[in-house]
Design a protein around this motif. Structure first.
Motif, PDB file in Angstrom:
ATOM      1  N   GLY A 166       0.820  -1.209   0.000  1.00 20.75           N
ATOM      2  CA  GLY A 166       0.000   0.000   0.000  1.00 20.75           C
ATOM      3  C   GLY A 166       0.850   1.252   0.000  1.00 20.75           C
ATOM      4  O   GLY A 166       0.546   2.230  -0.697  1.00 20.75           O
ATOM      5  N   MET A 167       1.939   1.254   0.769  1.00 15.16           N
ATOM      6  CA  MET A 167       2.849   2.397   0.776  1.00 15.16           C
ATOM      7  C   MET A 167       3.475   2.603  -0.597  1.00 15.16           C
ATOM      8  O   MET A 167       3.604   3.738  -1.076  1.00 15.16           O
ATOM      9  CB  MET A 167       3.939   2.194   1.831  1.00 15.16           C
ATOM     10  N   ALA A 168       3.862   1.516  -1.238  1.00 16.09           N
ATOM     11  CA  ALA A 168       4.453   1.621  -2.579  1.00 16.09           C
ATOM     12  C   ALA A 168       3.449   2.188  -3.567  1.00 16.09           C
ATOM     13  O   ALA A 168       3.806   3.017  -4.433  1.00 16.09           O
ATOM     14  CB  ALA A 168       4.938   0.249  -3.031  1.00 16.09           C
ATOM     15  N   PHE A 169       2.181   1.769  -3.466  1.00 14.82           N
ATOM     16  CA  PHE A 169       1.142   2.271  -4.365  1.00 14.82           C
ATOM     17  C   PHE A 169       0.922   3.766  -4.147  1.00 14.82           C
ATOM     18  O   PHE A 169       0.856   4.551  -5.102  1.00 14.82           O
ATOM     19  CB  PHE A 169      -0.155   1.504  -4.141  1.00 14.82           C
ATOM     20  N   ILE A 170       0.828   4.184  -2.881  1.00 10.15           N
ATOM     21  CA  ILE A 170       0.632   5.606  -2.575  1.00 10.15           C
ATOM     22  C   ILE A 170       1.800   6.425  -3.118  1.00 10.15           C
ATOM     23  O   ILE A 170       1.612   7.489  -3.715  1.00 10.15           O
ATOM     24  CB  ILE A 170       0.501   5.811  -1.045  1.00 10.15           C
ATOM     25  N   ARG A 171       3.006   5.920  -2.922  1.00 11.71           N
ATOM     26  CA  ARG A 171       4.196   6.652  -3.368  1.00 11.71           C
ATOM     27  C   ARG A 171       4.184   6.868  -4.883  1.00 11.71           C
ATOM     28  O   ARG A 171       4.677   7.885  -5.375  1.00 11.71           O
ATOM     29  CB  ARG A 171       5.449   5.890  -2.950  1.00 11.71           C
ATOM     30  N   SER A 172       3.603   5.928  -5.616  1.00  5.95           N
ATOM     31  CA  SER A 172       3.544   6.068  -7.070  1.00  5.95           C
ATOM     32  C   SER A 172       2.510   7.097  -7.515  1.00  5.95           C
ATOM     33  O   SER A 172       2.491   7.490  -8.682  1.00  5.95           O
ATOM     34  CB  SER A 172       3.207   4.710  -7.710  1.00  5.95           C
ATOM     35  N   LYS A 173       1.671   7.559  -6.573  1.00  2.94           N
ATOM     36  CA  LYS A 173       0.568   8.455  -6.927  1.00  2.94           C
ATOM     37  C   LYS A 173       0.725   9.867  -6.359  1.00  2.94           C
ATOM     38  O   LYS A 173      -0.143  10.715  -6.594  1.00  2.94           O
ATOM     39  CB  LYS A 173      -0.760   7.876  -6.410  1.00  2.94           C
ATOM     40  N   THR A 174       1.795  10.138  -5.611  1.00  2.00           N
ATOM     41  CA  THR A 174       1.919  11.448  -4.982  1.00  2.00           C
ATOM     42  C   THR A 174       3.368  11.917  -4.995  1.00  2.00           C
ATOM     43  O   THR A 174       4.293  11.098  -5.069  1.00  2.00           O
ATOM     44  CB  THR A 174       1.408  11.423  -3.525  1.00  2.00           C
ATOM     45  N   ASP A 175       3.552  13.232  -4.901  1.00  4.40           N
ATOM     46  CA  ASP A 175       4.901  13.769  -4.764  1.00  4.40           C
ATOM     47  C   ASP A 175       5.179  14.221  -3.335  1.00  4.40           C
ATOM     48  O   ASP A 175       6.240  14.783  -3.048  1.00  4.40           O
ATOM     49  CB  ASP A 175       5.142  14.925  -5.739  1.00  4.40           C
ATOM     50  N   ILE A 176       4.245  13.987  -2.410  1.00  2.22           N
ATOM     51  CA  ILE A 176       4.517  14.225  -0.992  1.00  2.22           C
ATOM     52  C   ILE A 176       5.404  13.087  -0.495  1.00  2.22           C
ATOM     53  O   ILE A 176       5.038  11.915  -0.627  1.00  2.22           O
ATOM     54  CB  ILE A 176       3.213  14.278  -0.163  1.00  2.22           C
ATOM     55  N   PRO A 177       6.576  13.377   0.054  1.00  2.00           N
ATOM     56  CA  PRO A 177       7.447  12.303   0.528  1.00  2.00           C
ATOM     57  C   PRO A 177       6.766  11.441   1.586  1.00  2.00           C
ATOM     58  O   PRO A 177       6.039  11.941   2.444  1.00  2.00           O
ATOM     59  CB  PRO A 177       8.644  13.054   1.123  1.00  2.00           C
ATOM     60  N   LEU A 178       6.999  10.127   1.504  1.00  2.02           N
ATOM     61  CA  LEU A 178       6.406   9.176   2.434  1.00  2.02           C
ATOM     62  C   LEU A 178       7.463   8.596   3.360  1.00  2.02           C
ATOM     63  O   LEU A 178       8.557   8.233   2.913  1.00  2.02           O
ATOM     64  CB  LEU A 178       5.718   8.034   1.683  1.00  2.02           C
ATOM     65  N   MET A 179       7.118   8.502   4.642  1.00  2.38           N
ATOM     66  CA  MET A 179       7.995   7.875   5.622  1.00  2.38           C
ATOM     67  C   MET A 179       7.307   6.646   6.194  1.00  2.38           C
ATOM     68  O   MET A 179       6.113   6.677   6.520  1.00  2.38           O
ATOM     69  CB  MET A 179       8.334   8.840   6.759  1.00  2.38           C
TER      70      MET A 179
END
Length: 369
Positions: A228-241
């Motif tokens: 799920g984190m990988a999917f979100i990261r592919s859809k946003t430019d807000i950095p994910l931690m």
């Protein structure tokens, strides 16, 4: 040098105000302080702060694991043989990283005192001169969080970590209120603590956060949902931690393989102490993932250990180790020059233990001889 005796203190650390996150509200922080004595008379201190929502360990369970399982396994061992100590602990019990962290930290404290060096000199040497301290805002009403942020700005803080993770619309109002109050320059990091559950809900929230200049978004989905984190990261430019989703080497490998995060939050209580935390930082550095060292809201003992790791590694670019600032009474004397932390050159962890405070906060105790 051999480990001769271990004393255990199950304590309650008193908070100035309750600490509220998405899955729990703390009126005080339960902790286990470990005192290890060697046959040379050198004493080291470690700490375990449990979070049953993250590692599955409880305060009471950690105490009994240390008393009946890990403690007896390390009696008679050399506290300087860190690789061997972790192998012994890992053979003795699967998991239990928070319990293992206390022994690891105490042994590093002993090692530094034996060699007359701060712990950071034993794990790579000092890299950072100082770190800015981020003020953590517990979950509250939007205006209350905004008022607190403004008050902390007046004291010199320039970055804020907002705890959210309830209703998405209310969470967005909280973030909007804080940003409006403090202006565009101070940093805002948003920590959801798994509260938005899944990628669909998270992407819904992100649509409302695009114009709020968020430094990064931390652990919006359930801990094990690295996909799920990988999917979100592919859809946003807000950095994910990733925080709760990273415990040890296995999770770090999966995070790297799946490009699931821009940043990771390393906590000694999740991974088993200073030695495993350094290994995680090296893994992350190999692929350019920036690291933060965080905590479970620990006393001066656990917080100092985290700072020593952070100060020694270039890839660690931020810290969230503010437990001692939240307590009305502490077992140690870790010093903050708000809004910065600057470690001393004292040997070991570099803190002194207040035995009177330790005894006052102790709920029950035991010893291993």
């Amino acid at each position: 040098m051999k480990i001769k005796a271990i004393d255990l203190y199950a304590i309650h650390l008193p908070l100035h105000v309750p600490f509220v996150i998405s899955y729990h509200s703390y009126q005080y922080m339960p902790s286990v302080i470990v005192k290890i004595e060697t046959d040379e008379g050198i004493v080291g201190y470690g700490e375990s702060v449990a979070d049953e929502h993250v590692t599955g360990e409880t305060w009471e369970g950690i105490f009994h694991t240390l008393k009946n399982t890990l403690g007896p396994a390390v009696i008679g061992q050399n506290p300087m043989e860190m690789e061997k100590l972790h192998e012994i602990m890992n053979r003795t019990i699967y998991g239990a990283p928070t319990a293992k962290a206390a022994i690891d930290i105490a042994c590093f404290d002993i090692m530094g005192k034996k060699l007359g060096q701060p712990v950071y000199q034993l794990i790579g040497g000092r890299y950072h001169d100082k770190f800015p301290i981020t003020h953590v805002l517990s979950i509250a009403e939007p205006e209350q969080m905004a008022e607190e942020a403004a008050a902390m700005m007046a004291k010199g803080y320039d970055s804020f970590k907002m705890k959210v993770g309830t209703d998405i619309k209310k969470d967005v109002k909280r973030i909007e209120a804080v940003r409006k109050r403090i202006g565009n320059n101070p940093a805002i990091r948003v920590d959801v603590n798994q509260g938005w559950k899944n990628s669909a809900a998270t992407l819904t929230a992100i649509r409302s956060l695009r114009d709020l200049e968020i430094d990064w978004l931390e652990q919006p989905v359930l801990a094990d949902d690295i996909d799920g984190m990988a999917f979100i990261r592919s859809k946003t430019d807000i950095p994910l931690m990733i925080d709760e989703g990273l415990k040890g080497i296995r999770e770090m490998r999966e995070i790297i393989q799946k490009n699931a995060a821009d940043k990771v939050n390393i906590k000694l209580m999740k991974c088993g102490g200073i030695y495993p935390a350094v290994k995680l930082a090296h893994q992350a550095e190999m692929v350019g993932i920036e690291c933060q060292v965080g905590s479970m809201v620990e006393s001066s003992v656990g917080s100092a250990a985290g700072f020593h790791v952070a100060f020694s590694k270039k890839i660690i670019t931020s810290v969230e180790l503010t437990g001692p600032l939240k307590f009305s009474k502490d077992v140690g004397n870790l010093h903050y020059d708000v809004p910065f932390i600057q470690l001393t050159e004292q040997p070991g962890l570099g803190i002194d233990i207040n035995d009177e405070h330790l005894q006052e906060m102790t709920v029950f105790q035991d010893a291993i001889r």
